[in-house]
Design a protein around this motif. Structure first.
Motif, PDB file in Angstrom:
ATOM      1  N   GLY A  16       1.083  -1.208   0.155  1.00  0.00           N
ATOM      2  CA  GLY A  16       0.111   0.394   0.177  1.00  0.00           C
ATOM      3  C   GLY A  16       0.669   1.603   0.319  1.00  0.00           C
ATOM      4  N   TRP A  17       1.633   1.268  -0.285  1.00  0.00           N
ATOM      5  CA  TRP A  17       2.891   1.870  -0.559  1.00  0.00           C
ATOM      6  C   TRP A  17       2.470   3.588  -1.199  1.00  0.00           C
ATOM      7  N   ARG A  18       2.135   4.917  -0.886  1.00  0.00           N
ATOM      8  CA  ARG A  18       1.731   6.036  -2.080  1.00  0.00           C
ATOM      9  C   ARG A  18       3.127   6.960  -1.322  1.00  0.00           C
ATOM     10  N   LYS A  19       3.467   7.908  -2.696  1.00  0.00           N
ATOM     11  CA  LYS A  19       3.812   9.309  -2.410  1.00  0.00           C
ATOM     12  C   LYS A  19       3.117   9.632  -1.197  1.00  0.00           C
ATOM     13  N   SER A  20       4.109  10.273   0.177  1.00  0.00           N
ATOM     14  CA  SER A  20       3.516  10.924   1.130  1.00  0.00           C
ATOM     15  C   SER A  20       2.651  12.972   0.281  1.00  0.00           C
ATOM     16  N   SER A  21       2.211  13.124   0.924  1.00  0.00           N
ATOM     17  CA  SER A  21       1.521  14.774   0.867  1.00  0.00           C
ATOM     18  C   SER A  21       2.721  15.584   1.349  1.00  0.00           C
ATOM     19  N   TYR A  22       3.123  15.095   2.529  1.00  0.00           N
ATOM     20  CA  TYR A  22       4.775  15.687   2.640  1.00  0.00           C
ATOM     21  C   TYR A  22       5.793  16.359   2.427  1.00  0.00           C
ATOM     22  N   SER A  23       6.151  15.472   1.204  1.00  0.00           N
ATOM     23  CA  SER A  23       7.160  14.910   0.571  1.00  0.00           C
ATOM     24  C   SER A  23       6.755  16.262  -0.502  1.00  0.00           C
ATOM     25  N   GLY A  24       8.182  17.161  -0.889  1.00  0.00           N
ATOM     26  CA  GLY A  24       8.216  17.470  -2.037  1.00  0.00           C
ATOM     27  C   GLY A  24       8.708  16.888  -3.319  1.00  0.00           C
ATOM     28  N   GLY A  25       9.546  16.706  -3.539  1.00  0.00           N
ATOM     29  CA  GLY A  25       9.207  15.567  -4.737  1.00  0.00           C
ATOM     30  C   GLY A  25       9.503  16.480  -6.162  1.00  0.00           C
ATOM     31  N   SER A  26      10.262  17.921  -6.229  1.00  0.00           N
ATOM     32  CA  SER A  26      10.787  18.026  -7.230  1.00  0.00           C
ATOM     33  C   SER A  26      11.790  17.751  -6.868  1.00  0.00           C
ATOM     34  N   GLN A  27      12.851  17.438  -6.558  1.00  0.00           N
ATOM     35  CA  GLN A  27      14.110  17.911  -6.503  1.00  0.00           C
ATOM     36  C   GLN A  27      14.691  16.477  -6.275  1.00  0.00           C
ATOM     37  N   GLY A  28      13.577  14.813  -5.882  1.00  0.00           N
ATOM     38  CA  GLY A  28      13.751  13.502  -5.870  1.00  0.00           C
ATOM     39  C   GLY A  28      14.070  13.463  -4.326  1.00  0.00           C
ATOM     40  N   GLU A  29      13.177  14.537  -3.247  1.00  0.00           N
ATOM     41  CA  GLU A  29      12.968  14.349  -1.831  1.00  0.00           C
ATOM     42  C   GLU A  29      12.045  13.440  -1.359  1.00  0.00           C
ATOM     43  N   CYS A  30      11.811  11.983  -1.904  1.00  0.00           N
ATOM     44  CA  CYS A  30      10.361  12.246  -1.973  1.00  0.00           C
ATOM     45  C   CYS A  30      10.163  10.904  -1.224  1.00  0.00           C
ATOM     46  N   LEU A  31       9.217  10.592  -0.222  1.00  0.00           N
ATOM     47  CA  LEU A  31       8.711   9.329   1.077  1.00  0.00           C
ATOM     48  C   LEU A  31       7.810   8.594   0.576  1.00  0.00           C
ATOM     49  N   GLU A  32       7.866   7.887   0.789  1.00  0.00           N
ATOM     50  CA  GLU A  32       6.338   7.166  -0.054  1.00  0.00           C
ATOM     51  C   GLU A  32       5.786   6.167   1.961  1.00  0.00           C
ATOM     52  N   VAL A  33       5.073   6.760   1.663  1.00  0.00           N
ATOM     53  CA  VAL A  33       4.096   6.034   3.129  1.00  0.00           C
ATOM     54  C   VAL A  33       3.183   4.319   3.001  1.00  0.00           C
ATOM     55  N   ALA A  34       3.015   3.732   3.761  1.00  0.00           N
ATOM     56  CA  ALA A  34       2.458   2.590   3.440  1.00  0.00           C
ATOM     57  C   ALA A  34       1.252   2.230   4.325  1.00  0.00           C
ATOM     58  N   ASP A  35      -0.271   2.824   4.016  1.00  0.00           N
ATOM     59  CA  ASP A  35      -0.922   2.658   4.539  1.00  0.00           C
ATOM     60  C   ASP A  35      -1.647   1.404   4.931  1.00  0.00           C
ATOM     61  N   GLY A  36      -2.513   1.152   5.807  1.00  0.00           N
ATOM     62  CA  GLY A  36      -3.146   0.036   6.703  1.00  0.00           C
ATOM     63  C   GLY A  36      -2.502  -0.478   7.228  1.00  0.00           C
ATOM     64  N   HIS A  37      -1.707   0.233   8.310  1.00  0.00           N
ATOM     65  CA  HIS A  37      -0.591  -0.962   9.009  1.00  0.00           C
ATOM     66  C   HIS A  37      -0.771   0.121  10.465  1.00  0.00           C
ATOM     67  N   THR A  39       1.377   0.910  12.235  1.00  0.00           N
ATOM     68  CA  THR A  39       2.303   1.903  12.725  1.00  0.00           C
ATOM     69  C   THR A  39       2.173   3.176  11.133  1.00  0.00           C
ATOM     70  N   VAL A  40       3.638   3.715  10.932  1.00  0.00           N
ATOM     71  CA  VAL A  40       3.304   4.334   8.833  1.00  0.00           C
ATOM     72  C   VAL A  40       4.981   4.058   9.333  1.00  0.00           C
ATOM     73  N   PRO A  41       4.811   3.492   8.196  1.00  0.00           N
ATOM     74  CA  PRO A  41       6.124   2.958   7.404  1.00  0.00           C
ATOM     75  C   PRO A  41       6.071   4.102   6.241  1.00  0.00           C
ATOM     76  N   VAL A  42       7.447   4.101   7.487  1.00  0.00           N
ATOM     77  CA  VAL A  42       8.216   5.310   6.023  1.00  0.00           C
ATOM     78  C   VAL A  42       9.605   4.752   4.950  1.00  0.00           C
ATOM     79  N   ARG A  43       9.667   5.500   3.605  1.00  0.00           N
ATOM     80  CA  ARG A  43      10.769   4.451   2.826  1.00  0.00           C
ATOM     81  C   ARG A  43      11.284   6.058   2.168  1.00  0.00           C
ATOM     82  N   ASP A  44      12.345   5.954   1.692  1.00  0.00           N
ATOM     83  CA  ASP A  44      12.693   6.542   0.306  1.00  0.00           C
ATOM     84  C   ASP A  44      12.229   6.528  -0.970  1.00  0.00           C
ATOM     85  N   SER A  45      11.593   6.937  -1.400  1.00  0.00           N
ATOM     86  CA  SER A  45      10.948   6.412  -3.420  1.00  0.00           C
ATOM     87  C   SER A  45      11.976   6.306  -3.806  1.00  0.00           C
TER      88      SER A  45
END
Length: 74
Positions: A16-37, A39-45
Motif C-alpha cells: 500500500g505504498w504511496r507518495k507522502s503528501s509531505y514529500s517535496g518531490g521536485s528535487q527527488g526528495e520523495c518519501l513514501e508511506v504505507a497505509d493500513g498498518h 505503524t506508519v512505515p516510511v521509505r525513500d522512493s
C-alpha cells in the motif's frame, strides 16, 4: 516473498505504498508511506527495496510537525 521485501514487526509484508503528501518531490526528495498498518512505515522512493522506518502514529505526527516548524535541520 522476496527476501529483502520490508515487513512489519509481525512479519507481514509492507504493502500500500504511496507518495507522502509531505514529500517535496521536485528535487527527488520523495518519501513514501504505507497505509493500513498499525505503524506508519516510511521509505525513500528512490530505494523501494531498501530499509523502511516505522513510526507510531503519534511519532509520525510529531516528526512532521517538527519539520514544518523548522525544529529539525536538513
Amino acid at each position: 516473498m522476496h527476501p529483502t521485501e520490508p515487513t512489519t514487526a509481525e512479519g507481514a509484508p509492507l504493502t500500500g505504498w504511496r507518495k507522502s503528501s509531505y514529500s517535496g518531490g521536485s528535487q527527488g526528495e520523495c518519501l513514501e508511506v504505507a497505509d493500513g498498518h498499525a505503524t506508519v512505515p516510511v521509505r525513500d522512493s528512490k530505494s523501494p527495496a531498501g530499509p523502511a522506518l516505522a513510526f507510531s502514529p503519534q511519532g509520525w505526527t510529531r516528526f512532521v510537525t517538527a519539520l514544518k516548524d523548522g525544529e529539525l535541520s536538513a
